[in-house]
Structure formats: structure tokens, C-alpha cells
Design a protein around this motif. Sequence first.
Motif, short mmCIF file in Angstrom:
data_model
loop_
_atom_site.label_atom_id
_atom_site.label_comp_id
_atom_site.label_asym_id
_atom_site.label_seq_id
_atom_site.Cartn_x
_atom_site.Cartn_y
_atom_site.Cartn_z
N ALA A 67 4.40 10.18 -2.41
CA ALA A 67 4.10 8.75 -2.47
C ALA A 67 5.01 8.03 -1.50
O ALA A 67 6.22 7.94 -1.71
CB ALA A 67 4.29 8.22 -3.89
N GLU A 68 4.43 7.52 -0.41
CA GLU A 68 5.21 6.86 0.63
C GLU A 68 4.76 5.41 0.76
O GLU A 68 3.69 5.12 1.33
CB GLU A 68 5.01 7.57 1.97
CG GLU A 68 5.85 7.00 3.09
CD GLU A 68 5.60 7.71 4.41
OE1 GLU A 68 6.05 7.19 5.45
OE2 GLU A 68 4.96 8.78 4.39
N PRO A 69 5.55 4.46 0.23
CA PRO A 69 5.17 3.04 0.35
C PRO A 69 5.14 2.61 1.82
O PRO A 69 5.91 3.09 2.64
CB PRO A 69 6.28 2.32 -0.41
CG PRO A 69 6.89 3.35 -1.30
CD PRO A 69 6.78 4.64 -0.55
N THR A 70 4.22 1.71 2.15
CA THR A 70 4.12 1.16 3.50
C THR A 70 4.56 -0.31 3.46
O THR A 70 4.95 -0.82 2.42
CB THR A 70 2.67 1.24 4.01
OG1 THR A 70 1.86 0.29 3.29
CG2 THR A 70 2.10 2.63 3.80
N ASP A 71 4.45 -0.98 4.60
CA ASP A 71 4.74 -2.41 4.65
C ASP A 71 3.46 -3.24 4.60
O ASP A 71 3.52 -4.47 4.68
CB ASP A 71 5.52 -2.75 5.93
CG ASP A 71 6.91 -2.13 5.92
OD1 ASP A 71 7.49 -2.03 4.83
OD2 ASP A 71 7.40 -1.75 7.00
N GLU A 72 2.31 -2.57 4.46
CA GLU A 72 1.03 -3.28 4.43
C GLU A 72 0.77 -3.84 3.03
O GLU A 72 0.94 -3.14 2.04
CB GLU A 72 -0.11 -2.34 4.84
CG GLU A 72 -0.01 -1.83 6.26
CD GLU A 72 -0.07 -2.97 7.27
OE1 GLU A 72 -0.90 -3.88 7.07
OE2 GLU A 72 0.71 -2.94 8.24
N GLN A 83 0.83 -1.20 0.00
CA GLN A 83 0.00 0.00 0.00
C GLN A 83 0.87 1.25 0.00
O GLN A 83 2.04 1.22 0.40
CB GLN A 83 -0.93 -0.01 1.20
CG GLN A 83 -1.90 -1.18 1.23
CD GLN A 83 -2.76 -1.18 2.48
OE1 GLN A 83 -3.15 -0.13 3.00
NE2 GLN A 83 -3.05 -2.37 3.00
N VAL A 84 0.27 2.38 -0.43
CA VAL A 84 1.00 3.65 -0.53
C VAL A 84 0.18 4.76 0.11
O VAL A 84 -1.03 4.87 -0.13
CB VAL A 84 1.27 4.00 -2.02
CG1 VAL A 84 1.94 5.38 -2.12
CG2 VAL A 84 2.14 2.94 -2.67
N ARG A 85 0.84 5.59 0.93
CA ARG A 85 0.23 6.83 1.42
C ARG A 85 0.46 7.89 0.34
O ARG A 85 1.60 8.29 0.07
CB ARG A 85 0.83 7.24 2.76
CG ARG A 85 0.32 6.42 3.92
CD ARG A 85 0.77 6.98 5.25
NE ARG A 85 2.16 6.66 5.50
CZ ARG A 85 2.58 5.52 6.06
NH1 ARG A 85 1.70 4.62 6.44
NH2 ARG A 85 3.86 5.29 6.25
N LEU A 86 -0.64 8.32 -0.26
CA LEU A 86 -0.58 9.14 -1.47
C LEU A 86 -1.06 10.56 -1.19
O LEU A 86 -2.13 10.77 -0.60
CB LEU A 86 -1.48 8.51 -2.55
CG LEU A 86 -1.28 8.96 -3.99
CD1 LEU A 86 0.03 8.41 -4.54
CD2 LEU A 86 -2.44 8.45 -4.85
#
Length: 316
Positions: free
Chosen positions: A203-208, A153-156
Motif C-alpha cells: 500500500a503506497e499512498p500518493t499525493d493525488e 489515492q493509494v497504489r495497492l
Amino acid sequence: MRTDRLVAILLLLQRRGQVTAPEVARELEVSERTARRDLDALAMAGVPLYSMQGRGGGWRLVGGARTDLSGLTASEARALFLVAGPASAATPAVKAALRKLVHALPEPFRVQAEAAAAALVTDPQRWGSSPIEHRPQPRFLDELQDSVIRGVQVRLGYVDSKGVETQRTVHPLGIVAKGPSWYLVSNTEAGRRTFRIDRVASAEPTDEPVHRPEDFDLAESWREIADEVDRKRTPLEIQAVCTPDGIGLLRKVLGGRLEVGGSTTDGRVEVVIRGRNEYALAGELAWLVEWLEVTGPPGVRDHLASIGKALVERYG
């Protein structure tokens, strides 16, 4: 060709651990007799291969022997599959080459290489009559592409057409290159959404992990999205009849805005054409008068008559 098959069988054995002749035949698109002959040939050539008879039997490599024939790094494998695109859209030769390469890749590379093959769709058609232009690669394209391949998932951060920036967490499903523009297809809390990547502010990728529908197909999903956008851009529908020799020209000029129906009693073909408004559509179709007769709505016919009158007055 037989050498290619023998290498493919060896790599298939490495990947699955055990295979049967029918499985090899299906994978390599050969007869079961040919598959058995090739397996025997590998054993006779000194490959540490043995067969087990009976129910649940098959062919195995002694000690799970391993061979990496690809010589590719993880990033190189991903890049190659991104360029090649989804196997469903590839030519038979490319599809066969991708299948062999997947078998050749070491296990840590394989999953992401296969994900890369389904991560990108190219749609060469521009939206409507938008001008041809060159745009630089969007700032966060690489990060979003990597998130699609890794399935995270990405925090966009996203800026809409009115200049308002919002933050959300999305489940990236694929990247689409349409003409000069790039789009991210994602699942969100509000359902499936499409984001123009040049409007992404962060755009910050997560570990989820991404929640990806089992039956999701990026190319099919994009066709549905593009059709919906085209219909919103061209809400007007007109009815017309066209001579059979003009249908090919209409397809070339109108593309997806043309729907072809059945034949009329005089041998012409019924068609439905979409456009933005009556006046613009009349101007677009006026030069097709040799092949096309608009039957409705009346407003488009009136605009065509006015265009014809003006042309006669100017050039008649």
C-alpha cells in the motif's frame, strides 16, 4: 450547562468568524432568546465580542481572537474521532461532545478529525456461520486508514482468493471492521470495490486526491455491500408461515436472512427465509417446527419429512 454553551459559542465564533443568534440557536439546540442572552453574557464578561446591526450583521470577535481549548495533538484528535465513529451513529451525548471538540480543535487539525469520524464503521456480525476466531491486525491497516483520513489515492498490491497478485490505484473511501476481518471500501476504474485488508500485499499512498462522491455515506454503502454478499451466500429462498410468538425467535436465529410479510387468515405470519441449499436449510429449521410451517419449495418439505421420520425411528 450554561458554561458549556458559552465555551461552545466562543469556539463557534473562532471557527466561523461571525455568527448570528439564529445560527447559534440551531447549532446548540436552544432558543434564539437563550442564544442572544448567552452572547450578551460573553460580552459583559469581558470577551472581546461586538455585534453589527442590519443586513449581513452578527457577532464577531475583536481581532479574530483565538483560543485552543483542546490540548490535543493532531494524531490524538484523529484517534479519538476514529474510536467515536461517525456522528450519525453516535449517542446524543457522544454527538454533542464531538461537536464541542470539533469547535475546540485548531484549524489544521479540524478537517482530518472530522474525516476520521467518518473513516471507520464497525459491523459486529460475522459472515453467516463462520467460526469465531481472533485475527491479528492486518499489516497495512494503519497506512490505509491514514490514506482515508487524508483523502489521498493509494497504489495497492492485492492478492485475490486464487493467490493471484495484481496492482491498481484506488480511491480509499473508508475502513470496515466486520467481526475479526477488516475491509477497505474504495472507488476504482471498475467502480466501487471492497478489498480484504489481510490480502493487501502493498500500500503506497500518493499525493493525488481521492475522488469522493458528495453523497457517499460509509455506513449506508457497507449495508448495501453486506446485503449483496449475504444474498450471494444464501441464494435459496423458502416460503413459510410462523406463529406470532415465534417471530422474535426467528429474528434472533436468522437475522438478515428473514423477511417478514403479512398475516394469514388463521392469524399466522408469512415469512421468507434465505439459505444455502434445501438440505442445509431443512436441517437448520427442523427444531423450529413448533412455530414454523414451511410451505415451499417441495424439496425442503421433503427433507423435513425425512428428518422427522429419522428422528421418530431413532427416538420414537
